[in-house]
Structures are given as structure tokens and as C-alpha cells.
Design a protein around this motif. Structure first.
Motif, PDB file in Angstrom:
ATOM      1  N   VAL A 340     -42.157  66.217  57.764  1.00  0.00           N
ATOM      2  CA  VAL A 340     -42.013  64.761  57.884  1.00  0.00           C
ATOM      3  C   VAL A 340     -41.785  64.370  59.342  1.00  0.00           C
ATOM      4  O   VAL A 340     -42.389  63.414  59.849  1.00  0.00           O
ATOM      5  CB  VAL A 340     -40.869  64.253  56.984  1.00  0.00           C
ATOM      6  N   ASP A 341     -40.927  65.101  60.034  1.00  0.00           N
ATOM      7  CA  ASP A 341     -40.657  64.802  61.448  1.00  0.00           C
ATOM      8  C   ASP A 341     -41.920  64.898  62.295  1.00  0.00           C
ATOM      9  O   ASP A 341     -42.137  64.102  63.216  1.00  0.00           O
ATOM     10  CB  ASP A 341     -39.595  65.753  62.003  1.00  0.00           C
ATOM     11  N   ALA A 342     -42.771  65.868  61.986  1.00  0.00           N
ATOM     12  CA  ALA A 342     -43.998  66.051  62.759  1.00  0.00           C
ATOM     13  C   ALA A 342     -44.991  64.916  62.521  1.00  0.00           C
ATOM     14  O   ALA A 342     -45.750  64.547  63.425  1.00  0.00           O
ATOM     15  CB  ALA A 342     -44.632  67.392  62.406  1.00  0.00           C
ATOM     16  N   LEU A 343     -44.966  64.348  61.311  1.00  0.00           N
ATOM     17  CA  LEU A 343     -45.945  63.328  60.951  1.00  0.00           C
ATOM     18  C   LEU A 343     -45.471  61.901  61.225  1.00  0.00           C
ATOM     19  O   LEU A 343     -46.295  60.982  61.328  1.00  0.00           O
ATOM     20  CB  LEU A 343     -46.301  63.457  59.469  1.00  0.00           C
ATOM     21  N   ARG A 344     -44.190  61.694  61.351  1.00  0.00           N
ATOM     22  CA  ARG A 344     -43.662  60.333  61.452  1.00  0.00           C
ATOM     23  C   ARG A 344     -44.220  59.544  62.634  1.00  0.00           C
ATOM     24  O   ARG A 344     -44.410  58.320  62.523  1.00  0.00           O
ATOM     25  CB  ARG A 344     -42.141  60.331  61.450  1.00  0.00           C
ATOM     26  N   PRO A 345     -44.552  60.174  63.811  1.00  0.00           N
ATOM     27  CA  PRO A 345     -45.077  59.370  64.919  1.00  0.00           C
ATOM     28  C   PRO A 345     -46.415  58.695  64.631  1.00  0.00           C
ATOM     29  O   PRO A 345     -46.773  57.723  65.307  1.00  0.00           O
ATOM     30  CB  PRO A 345     -45.219  60.389  66.054  1.00  0.00           C
ATOM     31  N   ILE A 346     -47.175  59.201  63.643  1.00  0.00           N
ATOM     32  CA  ILE A 346     -48.478  58.597  63.358  1.00  0.00           C
ATOM     33  C   ILE A 346     -48.469  57.788  62.065  1.00  0.00           C
ATOM     34  O   ILE A 346     -49.507  57.299  61.629  1.00  0.00           O
ATOM     35  CB  ILE A 346     -49.587  59.667  63.296  1.00  0.00           C
ATOM     36  N   ALA A 347     -47.291  57.638  61.454  1.00  0.00           N
ATOM     37  CA  ALA A 347     -47.206  57.008  60.135  1.00  0.00           C
ATOM     38  C   ALA A 347     -46.747  55.561  60.213  1.00  0.00           C
ATOM     39  O   ALA A 347     -45.824  55.230  60.960  1.00  0.00           O
ATOM     40  CB  ALA A 347     -46.250  57.795  59.240  1.00  0.00           C
ATOM     41  N   SER A 348     -47.395  54.702  59.411  1.00  0.00           N
ATOM     42  CA  SER A 348     -46.885  53.350  59.205  1.00  0.00           C
ATOM     43  C   SER A 348     -46.065  53.286  57.925  1.00  0.00           C
ATOM     44  O   SER A 348     -45.124  52.512  57.808  1.00  0.00           O
ATOM     45  CB  SER A 348     -48.034  52.348  59.134  1.00  0.00           C
ATOM     46  N   LYS A 349     -46.443  54.149  56.972  1.00  0.00           N
ATOM     47  CA  LYS A 349     -45.777  54.192  55.679  1.00  0.00           C
ATOM     48  C   LYS A 349     -46.147  55.487  54.988  1.00  0.00           C
ATOM     49  O   LYS A 349     -47.223  56.036  55.210  1.00  0.00           O
ATOM     50  CB  LYS A 349     -46.213  52.997  54.815  1.00  0.00           C
ATOM     51  N   PHE A 350     -45.252  55.999  54.140  1.00  0.00           N
ATOM     52  CA  PHE A 350     -45.527  57.185  53.331  1.00  0.00           C
ATOM     53  C   PHE A 350     -45.596  56.805  51.857  1.00  0.00           C
ATOM     54  O   PHE A 350     -44.732  56.077  51.351  1.00  0.00           O
ATOM     55  CB  PHE A 350     -44.430  58.235  53.510  1.00  0.00           C
ATOM     56  N   LEU A 351     -46.601  57.308  51.177  1.00  0.00           N
ATOM     57  CA  LEU A 351     -46.672  57.213  49.725  1.00  0.00           C
ATOM     58  C   LEU A 351     -46.494  58.623  49.172  1.00  0.00           C
ATOM     59  O   LEU A 351     -47.164  59.558  49.622  1.00  0.00           O
ATOM     60  CB  LEU A 351     -48.013  56.636  49.272  1.00  0.00           C
ATOM     61  N   LEU A 352     -45.613  58.769  48.198  1.00  0.00           N
ATOM     62  CA  LEU A 352     -45.237  60.090  47.691  1.00  0.00           C
ATOM     63  C   LEU A 352     -45.663  60.211  46.239  1.00  0.00           C
ATOM     64  O   LEU A 352     -44.931  59.801  45.327  1.00  0.00           O
ATOM     65  CB  LEU A 352     -43.723  60.291  47.829  1.00  0.00           C
ATOM     66  N   PRO A 353     -46.842  60.762  45.978  1.00  0.00           N
ATOM     67  CA  PRO A 353     -47.321  60.866  44.590  1.00  0.00           C
ATOM     68  C   PRO A 353     -46.807  62.110  43.892  1.00  0.00           C
ATOM     69  O   PRO A 353     -46.502  63.126  44.523  1.00  0.00           O
ATOM     70  CB  PRO A 353     -48.844  60.936  44.759  1.00  0.00           C
ATOM     71  N   SER A 384     -48.944  59.101  40.443  1.00  0.00           N
ATOM     72  CA  SER A 384     -50.075  60.033  40.427  1.00  0.00           C
ATOM     73  C   SER A 384     -50.865  59.917  41.719  1.00  0.00           C
ATOM     74  O   SER A 384     -50.697  58.964  42.493  1.00  0.00           O
ATOM     75  CB  SER A 384     -51.003  59.731  39.246  1.00  0.00           C
ATOM     76  N   VAL A 385     -51.738  60.881  41.925  1.00  0.00           N
ATOM     77  CA  VAL A 385     -52.636  60.847  43.077  1.00  0.00           C
ATOM     78  C   VAL A 385     -53.552  59.636  42.986  1.00  0.00           C
ATOM     79  O   VAL A 385     -53.788  58.938  43.984  1.00  0.00           O
ATOM     80  CB  VAL A 385     -53.457  62.149  43.150  1.00  0.00           C
ATOM     81  N   ALA A 386     -54.064  59.375  41.796  1.00  0.00           N
ATOM     82  CA  ALA A 386     -54.963  58.231  41.614  1.00  0.00           C
ATOM     83  C   ALA A 386     -54.282  56.934  42.013  1.00  0.00           C
ATOM     84  O   ALA A 386     -54.874  56.091  42.703  1.00  0.00           O
ATOM     85  CB  ALA A 386     -55.430  58.166  40.158  1.00  0.00           C
ATOM     86  N   ASP A 387     -53.027  56.745  41.582  1.00  0.00           N
ATOM     87  CA  ASP A 387     -52.299  55.522  41.928  1.00  0.00           C
ATOM     88  C   ASP A 387     -52.060  55.426  43.426  1.00  0.00           C
ATOM     89  O   ASP A 387     -52.167  54.348  44.019  1.00  0.00           O
ATOM     90  CB  ASP A 387     -50.963  55.485  41.182  1.00  0.00           C
ATOM     91  N   VAL A 389     -53.843  56.840  45.940  1.00  0.00           N
ATOM     92  CA  VAL A 389     -55.088  56.562  46.649  1.00  0.00           C
ATOM     93  C   VAL A 389     -55.501  55.108  46.436  1.00  0.00           C
ATOM     94  O   VAL A 389     -55.909  54.418  47.392  1.00  0.00           O
ATOM     95  CB  VAL A 389     -56.203  57.523  46.191  1.00  0.00           C
ATOM     96  N   SER A 390     -55.405  54.635  45.228  1.00  0.00           N
ATOM     97  CA  SER A 390     -55.787  53.255  44.929  1.00  0.00           C
ATOM     98  C   SER A 390     -54.926  52.261  45.695  1.00  0.00           C
ATOM     99  O   SER A 390     -55.436  51.281  46.255  1.00  0.00           O
ATOM    100  CB  SER A 390     -55.681  52.993  43.423  1.00  0.00           C
ATOM    101  N   ALA A 391     -53.621  52.515  45.753  1.00  0.00           N
ATOM    102  CA  ALA A 391     -52.719  51.623  46.486  1.00  0.00           C
ATOM    103  C   ALA A 391     -53.046  51.620  47.973  1.00  0.00           C
ATOM    104  O   ALA A 391     -53.069  50.559  48.616  1.00  0.00           O
ATOM    105  CB  ALA A 391     -51.273  52.049  46.254  1.00  0.00           C
ATOM    106  N   ALA A 392     -53.304  52.802  48.521  1.00  0.00           N
ATOM    107  CA  ALA A 392     -53.609  52.898  49.945  1.00  0.00           C
ATOM    108  C   ALA A 392     -54.928  52.223  50.280  1.00  0.00           C
ATOM    109  O   ALA A 392     -55.069  51.583  51.331  1.00  0.00           O
ATOM    110  CB  ALA A 392     -53.641  54.366  50.362  1.00  0.00           C
ATOM    111  N   GLN A 393     -55.903  52.339  49.403  1.00  0.00           N
ATOM    112  CA  GLN A 393     -57.222  51.766  49.671  1.00  0.00           C
ATOM    113  C   GLN A 393     -57.220  50.248  49.611  1.00  0.00           C
ATOM    114  O   GLN A 393     -58.172  49.619  50.104  1.00  0.00           O
ATOM    115  CB  GLN A 393     -58.245  52.336  48.686  1.00  0.00           C
ATOM    116  N   ARG A 394     -56.185  49.660  49.035  1.00  0.00           N
ATOM    117  CA  ARG A 394     -56.114  48.198  48.991  1.00  0.00           C
ATOM    118  C   ARG A 394     -55.682  47.604  50.317  1.00  0.00           C
ATOM    119  O   ARG A 394     -55.658  46.384  50.484  1.00  0.00           O
ATOM    120  CB  ARG A 394     -55.160  47.754  47.870  1.00  0.00           C
ATOM    121  N   THR A 395     -55.309  48.431  51.267  1.00  0.00           N
ATOM    122  CA  THR A 395     -54.919  47.959  52.589  1.00  0.00           C
ATOM    123  C   THR A 395     -56.074  48.169  53.565  1.00  0.00           C
ATOM    124  O   THR A 395     -57.075  48.814  53.253  1.00  0.00           O
ATOM    125  CB  THR A 395     -53.688  48.725  53.108  1.00  0.00           C
TER     126      THR A 395
END
Length: 427
Positions: A340-353, A384-387, A389-395
Motif C-alpha cells: 500500500v505504501d508503495a502504491l499510495r503516491p499514484i492513487a486517488s482512491k482504492f477499491l478493495l474487492p 466482487s471484482v465485477a462490482d 471494475v464496474s464502479a471504477a469504469q463509471r469514472t
């Protein structure tokens, strides 16, 4: 057994766990009449006419690859270059993403369902009364090697499953030992320090067999040098990235992987033209390694802190200061906080499926890590993964799917519209 029955039997052997050691693998290869120490002789080019006539004299070249990160990419590059040069190649890697058949390839083609079923049926009958019973990975390795022998491959590229010294693939006599960058991963099995992990990885070094290594941490380099000296094995560290031709895989780090792959082929005295090298590197495919699925989605199987740092670096190289909605799923035995620490500089938000892997860290447990971060990182749990991906694709933001190769496989199956085709496996 048909394919589904054979795969169910193989997956059931995961109950025997992970047992590091070579005795079962050596016994299994001997029982299947696979003898790579005897077969791995002579010049590939000079012996081609003979190999067509007699299976007993097939002049295999075995390139054995260990390390923490980059093993799969290096293997894929070696295989692509060798195939472009006209050699018949066998590639064994793990884990798979969607189908078990991805693990065993000849000339780039996955082993067929019938070949898996036939090979596993034979092995099952052979080992039914063995004590100890061979493990999942030992059986998978034997299946691959038998397939490569039956199909008369000339160049075999073998990726270790874990470690090296006691990995099932180390029962094979190699022509060159390749070691990619060593870092922290699988500490439960390999040790809590870099020098302990390096001792396991360097265990693939064999007497008088050439060794090709990526640049290493100082403590890992010391271990590799000591092991090579003990084995009287010629050692070459590859320090300069490959910059002469295009590489199909994304990221500056892939230039070093390409240099490692080329050096490995050269160390085996395999003749490869510049044209074959160019064609191999420009066409190599290795899914879930900064795979740009479309203009909106990137998939990467980074699953430890070092690979997560490389992923963040590659994201910056490709997309500058743009941030990502990161879909994150991590296995229980990984250092989730450091990832998480390594990825946080490039993240606007995390979704945890929630994902299908039985080894996955539950999303609520992963979410608890975010509570201790300052400043707080925006995150939410999805069922779920489907939820996710679908949520992320709406942005309008770009999406990064990462944290585990198991997760990457499930996401790929979903994106391909083949979720039911996913052959989820703990190993």
C-alpha cells in the motif's frame, strides 16, 4: 480422466501443501523416464538432424530462472527470442492467470486439455501409493517436462516456483542458471533476511554451469558470488539495460530483463541472430505485467513491496502525474502495508474487492491497514471484482488492477467475458 477430472485431482493434491525438497521430483522424473542430465548434451544446431531421428539423443538446452521479481518476464523474453530464431521451445511458468494450461507451452502454444488429462492420468496411476505423496507443484513440473520431452523441444525455459535450491525445477540439469533481482517475498519459506533468501535462490547454481545475474543488493551479490565460486561456475552480472531495439513489455525495468534474457541465451552457446532478437523482443507477450487492457484499464500482478515500487515507477513513466483508481487485492502471506505504501503516491482512491482466491486477505482486514495511514487514504470495499471494475469504469479516471497475480487472473477472465473459465488455484 478427462480434463476437468484430471484438474480436480491435481488441485486436490494442494492438501499436501508445499514441501521443499528434490527427492520426490527426482523419483518422479526417473519413473517417467525423463533424464535431462543425459539429454542435455551437444550443440543444438549441430545435433538437429540427429534429434529428428532419435528421442534418446534430443539435445535439450535448459535455461533455469530464479529470483524474486521479473522471472516470468525474463522467461517469456528468452522463449520469444529462441522461437523467433527457429528453435522448438518449451516454457514452464507459474502461477497461471486464467487457465492451468498457461503454465506449459510449446512454441508459444498452451498444452491441450487432452494432453493435460493424459499426462495427469499416467502420473496419478504411477504415484497412487507413494509416501510421501508428490505435491501439486512437483506433479505440475513433471507433467511439463514429460510434455517437453514428448514434443521434442530443443530449448526449455523453466521458472522456479519458489526459492530455487529445493524447488522441484532444480531436479533438472540446466545449461545456464539465471537469477533476477532478489528481494523480500515468501519469507515464511525462504527466510527473513536477504542473505537467507539469496541462499535459496542461488541454490540453482550447479557445478561448472554458467550463471547470469541481474544487479543485486550487496548482501545478495555476496551470496551469489560465494555459491558460484564453490561450484566453479562462471558468473556474469548484467549491469547494462538493453536499448538497441523495441521491447513489447512496458517499463524501463524490462530493458534490464531483456539484457538478462539475451545474456542467458549467449551463455548457452545458442546462436541467435540480431533479427531474431529484434523480432522476439518486439513481439513478446506476458499478460498482467503492466498490461494496458484499454485506454482506461491497466493490469499488473505486482504482489510484493519491490514489485509494487516498480509498478509505481512504470505508472509515472507511462502516465506522468496522473493518478489512478486502484483496485487492490493482496494475499494473506504478503506484506500488505508495504505494498500500500508503495502504491499510495499514484492513487486517488482504492477499491478493495473480495476475490475468489482462498489465500486472499479479506477486504475488511486490508481496509484496516488504511486506518493507520496518515493522511487517510480514500478507500471502499466492494463485494466482487465485477462490482469493483464496474464502479471504477463509471469514472473518468484511469484504473489500475493490482496486488496479486491471482487477482489479475480473475480480473482478466471478467474483462474477457469468461469468468466461468477461471481455473482458480491456490498455487
Amino acid at each position: 480422466m478427462n480434463y476437468r477430472e484430471a484438474l480436480a485431482w491435481l488441485y486436490a493434491t494442494q492438501r499436501f501443501g508445499i514441501k521443499l525438497g528434490l527427492e520426490n521430483s527426482e523419483r518422479l522424473l526417473h519413473s517417467l523416464s525423463i533424464d535431462f542430465a543425459r539429454l542435455n548434451l551437444g550443440s543444438v544446431r549441430a545435433s538437429r538432424a540427429v534429434s529428428r531421428a532419435s528421442p534418446e539423443t534430443v539435445p535439450f538446452r535448459v535455461i533455469h530462472v530464479a529470483g524474486t521479481n521479473g522471472k516470468g518476464s525474463v522467461c517469456a523474453m528468452i522463449e520469444a527470442i529462441a522461437r523467433a530464431a527457429g528453435y522448438r521451445t518449451g516454457l514452464f511458468t507459474s502461477p497461471h492467470l486464467v487457465s492451468f494450461r498457461e503454465r506449459v507451452r510449446v512454441n508459444g502454444e498452451k498444452i491441450s486439455e487432452d494432453e493435460v488429462a493424459g499426462g495427469l492420468t499416467e502420473i496419478r496411476g504411477l504415484i497412487c501409493n507413494w509416501d510421501p505423496h508428490p505435491t501439486f507443484f512437483e506433479i505440475a513440473t513433471a507433467l511439463a517436462l514429460q510434455h517437453f520431452q514428448t514434443t521434442r523441444c530443443e530449448i526449455l525455459v523453466l521458472e522456479t516456483g519458489m526459492g530455487g535450491r529445493l524447488d522441484a525445477t532444480n531436479a533438472v540439469q540446466s545449461s545456464v542458471s539465471v537469477i533476477t533481482p532478489i528481494d523480500f517475498d515468501h519469507e515464511k519459506w525462504l527466510g527473513q533476511s536477504i542473505d537467507q533468501i539469496a541462499k535459496e535462490k542461488a541454490g540453482i547454481i550447479k557445478p561448472r554451469i554458467p550463471v547470469i545475474s541481474a544487479p543485486q543488493r550487496p548482501e545478495a551479490e555476496v551470496i551469489i558470488r560465494q555459491r558460484a565460486e564453490q561450484c566453479d561456475a562462471p558468473l556474469q552480472f548484467v549491469n547494462d539495460p538493453w536499448t538497441k531495439t523495441r521491447i513489447a513489455l512496458h517499463g524501463e525495468h524490462q530493458k534490464m530483463n531483456a539484457a538478462l534474457a539475451i545474456a542467458a541465451l549467449q551463455a548457452t552457446d545458442i546462436k541467435v541472430s540480431d533479427d531474431a532478437t529484434t523480432r522476439g523482443l518486439s513481439s513478446v507477450e506476458w499478460p498482467a505485467r503492466f498490461q494496458i487492457w484499454n485506454e482506461h484499464i491497466v493490469i499488473d500482478g505486482a504482489h510484493n513491496p519491490a514489485s509494487a515500487r516498480i509498478l509505481a515507477q512504470t505508472w509515472r513513466e507511462e502516465f506522468g502525474d496522473e493518478h489512478a483508481i486502484i483496485l487492490l487485492a493482496i494475499l494473506r502471506d504478503k506484506n500488505a502495508a508495504a505494498i500500500v505504501d508503495a502504491l499510495r503516491p499514484i492513487a486517488s482512491k482504492f477499491l478493495l474487492p473480495r476475490i475468489r482466491s482462498e489465500r486472499a486477505l479479506p477486504p475488511h482486514d486490508l481496509a484496516s491497514i488504511f486506518s493507520f495511514k496518515t493522511p487517510s487514504l480514500p478507500h471502499s470495499i466492494t463485494p466482487s471484482v465485477a462490482d469493483a471494475v464496474s464502479a471504477a469504469q463509471r469514472t473518468s479516471e484511469r484504473v489500475l488492477i493490482t496486488g496479486s497475480l491471482h487477482f489479475a487472473g480473475e480480473a482478466l477472465a471478467f474483462l474477457r467475458g469468461e469468468s466461468r473459465a477461471l481455473e482458480e488455484c491456490a498455487q
